[in-house]
Enzyme design. Structure first.
Site, PDB file in Angstrom:
ATOM      1  N   LYS A   1       0.677  -1.188   0.106  1.00  0.00           N
ATOM      2  CA  LYS A   1       0.267  -0.321   0.150  1.00  0.00           C
ATOM      3  C   LYS A   1       0.905   1.578   0.088  1.00  0.00           C
ATOM      4  O   LYS A   1       0.720   2.222  -0.939  1.00  0.00           O
ATOM      5  CB  LYS A   1      -1.234   0.095   0.978  1.00  0.00           C
ATOM      6  CG  LYS A   1      -2.088  -0.691   1.447  1.00  0.00           C
ATOM      7  CD  LYS A   1      -2.991  -0.699   2.341  1.00  0.00           C
ATOM      8  CE  LYS A   1      -3.604  -1.986   2.778  1.00  0.00           C
ATOM      9  NZ  LYS A   1      -4.656  -1.213   3.916  1.00  0.00           N
TER      10      LYS A   1
ATOM     11  N   LYS B   1       2.499  -3.907  10.784  1.00  0.00           N
ATOM     12  CA  LYS B   1       0.921  -4.034  11.124  1.00  0.00           C
ATOM     13  C   LYS B   1       0.873  -4.887  12.797  1.00  0.00           C
ATOM     14  O   LYS B   1       1.429  -5.589  13.113  1.00  0.00           O
ATOM     15  CB  LYS B   1       0.420  -5.044  10.171  1.00  0.00           C
ATOM     16  CG  LYS B   1      -0.897  -5.422  10.539  1.00  0.00           C
ATOM     17  CD  LYS B   1      -2.103  -3.940   9.820  1.00  0.00           C
ATOM     18  CE  LYS B   1      -3.415  -4.239   9.438  1.00  0.00           C
ATOM     19  NZ  LYS B   1      -3.478  -3.383   8.572  1.00  0.00           N
TER      20      LYS B   1
ATOM     21  N   THR C   1     -10.510   6.405   4.763  1.00  0.00           N
ATOM     22  CA  THR C   1     -10.510   5.080   4.128  1.00  0.00           C
ATOM     23  C   THR C   1     -11.152   4.939   2.614  1.00  0.00           C
ATOM     24  O   THR C   1     -11.089   4.454   2.154  1.00  0.00           O
ATOM     25  CB  THR C   1     -10.351   3.603   4.837  1.00  0.00           C
ATOM     26  OG1 THR C   1      -9.178   3.620   5.695  1.00  0.00           O
ATOM     27  CG2 THR C   1     -10.716   2.684   4.026  1.00  0.00           C
TER      28      THR C   1
ATOM     29  N   ASN D   1     -15.987   1.606  10.249  1.00  0.00           N
ATOM     30  CA  ASN D   1     -15.652   2.443   9.263  1.00  0.00           C
ATOM     31  C   ASN D   1     -15.594   2.898   8.373  1.00  0.00           C
ATOM     32  O   ASN D   1     -16.297   3.792   7.573  1.00  0.00           O
ATOM     33  CB  ASN D   1     -14.423   2.840  10.272  1.00  0.00           C
ATOM     34  CG  ASN D   1     -13.801   3.950   9.892  1.00  0.00           C
ATOM     35  OD1 ASN D   1     -13.148   4.719   8.400  1.00  0.00           O
ATOM     36  ND2 ASN D   1     -13.353   4.995  10.459  1.00  0.00           N
TER      37      ASN D   1
ATOM     38  N   SER E   1      -2.566   9.223   7.142  1.00  0.00           N
ATOM     39  CA  SER E   1      -2.441   8.816   8.278  1.00  0.00           C
ATOM     40  C   SER E   1      -0.524   9.707   8.378  1.00  0.00           C
ATOM     41  O   SER E   1       0.040  10.160   8.895  1.00  0.00           O
ATOM     42  CB  SER E   1      -1.966   7.332   8.565  1.00  0.00           C
ATOM     43  OG  SER E   1      -2.539   7.210   9.401  1.00  0.00           O
TER      44      SER E   1
HETATM   45  N1  GLU Z   1      -5.150  -0.206   9.377  1.00  0.00           N
HETATM   46  C1  GLU Z   1      -5.286   1.098   8.183  1.00  0.00           C
HETATM   47  C2  GLU Z   1      -4.944   0.389   6.679  1.00  0.00           C
HETATM   48  O1  GLU Z   1      -4.916  -1.154   6.674  1.00  0.00           O
HETATM   49  C3  GLU Z   1      -4.297   2.006   8.103  1.00  0.00           C
HETATM   50  C4  GLU Z   1      -2.429   2.451   8.526  1.00  0.00           C
HETATM   51  C5  GLU Z   1      -2.496   3.618   8.855  1.00  0.00           C
HETATM   52  O2  GLU Z   1      -2.960   4.702   8.714  1.00  0.00           O
HETATM   53  O3  GLU Z   1      -1.419   3.590   8.740  1.00  0.00           O
HETATM   54  O4  GLU Z   1      -4.199   1.106   5.741  1.00  0.00           O
END
Ligand code: GLU
Length: 414
Positions: free
Chosen positions: A94, A106, A190, A221, A348
């Site tokens: 990503k 993660k 998101t 969310n 973020s």
């Molecule tokens: N948990 C979100 C994702 O899977 C956001 C991760 C973030 O903001 O660092 O992309």
């Protein structure tokens, strides 16, 4: 043969294939097939009834060649080590697709926050930070929200980290409340990213969003903000679901009414009698399907029955390998999770930049920057998939891995 539903091994397969297409050899695959670091912790927490419960938590760091690792922390009873590892790999991809100076990370805790009090969740969150504090930090590994974690939990974690380090450390974590250094637009980011991908995909397929019939799986969310954006854009949301069932109306559901009634975990269908199953939801007559809940939802079994011409993955890992193959063969445009759900980590990153500089942007500025990044990312992936004649998932992995592989080579690791 039974379908392979193991997210980690199927991700490794796509990584191998894309590194191969990019011209990197076996050694690069050896480096990138697993996180460089994986910490498992046992966290004792005093529960409200006086008992002590010991929870298991994880933090995985996939690769830090381009910068610190980055990614959310999930609170869910189904969290496993394998899943956390797989999700750290996806975070690298990503971040690579949207060109952020991060590798993937993660975290997860095996727990069910739906059955815990606020006090119990706070103590668990603070203890988790203490347990992983040696390997995280604003220039090491930056956590964020994920499934069943939110800005309040980020605030507790930031406070605990700042106390441990004895200095103010807003850049340790993102997804914070605005007053603690959170960014405008982070909460909706998101869903905003998914919406941008839907708009771009619809353009490619000549679908006008105003007339589009859309099915969304999940009302958390991502699913809730997404349904609102699309509803306000004039689309008909003909189906929506939560963990307990799904609602269907061929003329379009009243999303404002449902949003008013959902609880903080995204549950709403329990208030209705005439619900359908999640299985039936995927087979509804519609133009676009957005799985925005959990993994392994579109499988070899239901992929042949999908009527939509576009599937946009807002959840992580909702489509199995076999289903990806079937959808691709059927000419359905599949926008992969690593692209469609990159809006959250993008904002973020903006939050972290604002924390580092101590100067904050208005919401329009955040939105303009997010849109520019996501439109670019979508078109880069789409164009690569066309020019290399590969599906969008493989193209996304190729784009997402390029930076991290090149950075690892420049550093002399491989
Ligand atoms: N948990 C979100 C994702 O899977 C956001 C991760 C973030 O903001 O660092 O992309």
């Amino acid at each position: 043969m039974a379908e392979n539903l193991n997210l980690f091994t199927s991700t490794q397969k796509v990584i191998k294939h894309s590194l191969n297409k990019l011209g990197f050899g076996e050694e690069m695959y050896e480096l990138l097939k697993e996180p460089i670091r994986m910490l498992t912790v046992r966290i004792p927490v005093k529960m409200d009834d006086g008992s002590v419960k010991v929870f298991t938590g994880y933090r995985a760091q996939h690769n830090d060649s381009v910068g610190p690792t980055k990614g959310g922390v999930r609170y869910h009873p189904d969290v496993t080590e394998e899943e956390v590892k797989a999700m750290s790999l996806w975070m690298t991809i990503k971040c690579g697709i949207v060109n952020l100076p991060y590798g993937g990370g993660k975290g997860g805790i095996v727990c069910d926050p739906r059955t815990m009090s606020m006090g119990e969740i706070e103590r668990l969150s603070r203890e988790y930070v203490r347990a992983i504090s040696q390997i995280v930090g604003p220039t090491k590994d930056i956590p964020a929200p994920d499934v069943y974690t939110n800005s309040q939990i980020m605030a507790w974690m930031m406070d605990e980290y700042s106390r441990l380090r004895e200095n103010d450390s807003p850049g340790f974590i993102t997804g914070k409340p605005i007053v603690l250094g959170g960014s405008q637009g982070r909460e909706k980011a998101t869903a905003q990213g998914v919406t941008i991908c839907i708009e771009e995909a619809a353009k490619k397929r000549g679908i006008d969003l105003k007339d589009a019939r859309i099915v969304i799986q999940g009302f958390g969310n991502a699913g809730s903000f997404l349904s609102k954006f699309l509803y306000d854009a004039g689309a008909k949301i003909v189906g929506i679901s939560d963990a307990y069932g799904a609602l269907h109306d061929p003329d379009g559901l009243d999303i404002d009414y449902l949003l008013d009634r959902r609880d903080s975990f995204g549950t709403v269908t329990t208030l209705f009698e005439n619900t359908i199953t999640n299985k039936e939801l995927f087979e509804l007559d519609c133009d676009i399907i957005v799985p925005a809940a959990v993994s392994n939802q579109i499988t070899g079994e239901n992929a042949p029955n999908i009527k939509a011409s576009i599937v946009v993955e807002a959840a992580n890992g909702p489509t199995t390998d076999e289903a990806t193959k079937i959808l691709t063969e059927r000419g359905i445009l599949l926008v992969p999770d690593v692209l469609a759900s990159a809006g959250g980590v993008t904002v973020s990153y903006f939050e972290w930049v604002q924390n580092n500089q101590g100067y904050y942007w208005p919401e329009e500025e955040v939105n303009t920057k997010l849109t520019a990044k996501l439109v670019d990312a979508f078109n880069n992936v789409y164009n690569l998939s066309q020019s290399r004649r590969v599906n969008m998932r493989l193209a996304a992995y190729m784009l997402g891995l390029r930076n991290v592989a090149e950075a690892s080579r420049f550093r002399g690791w491989v």
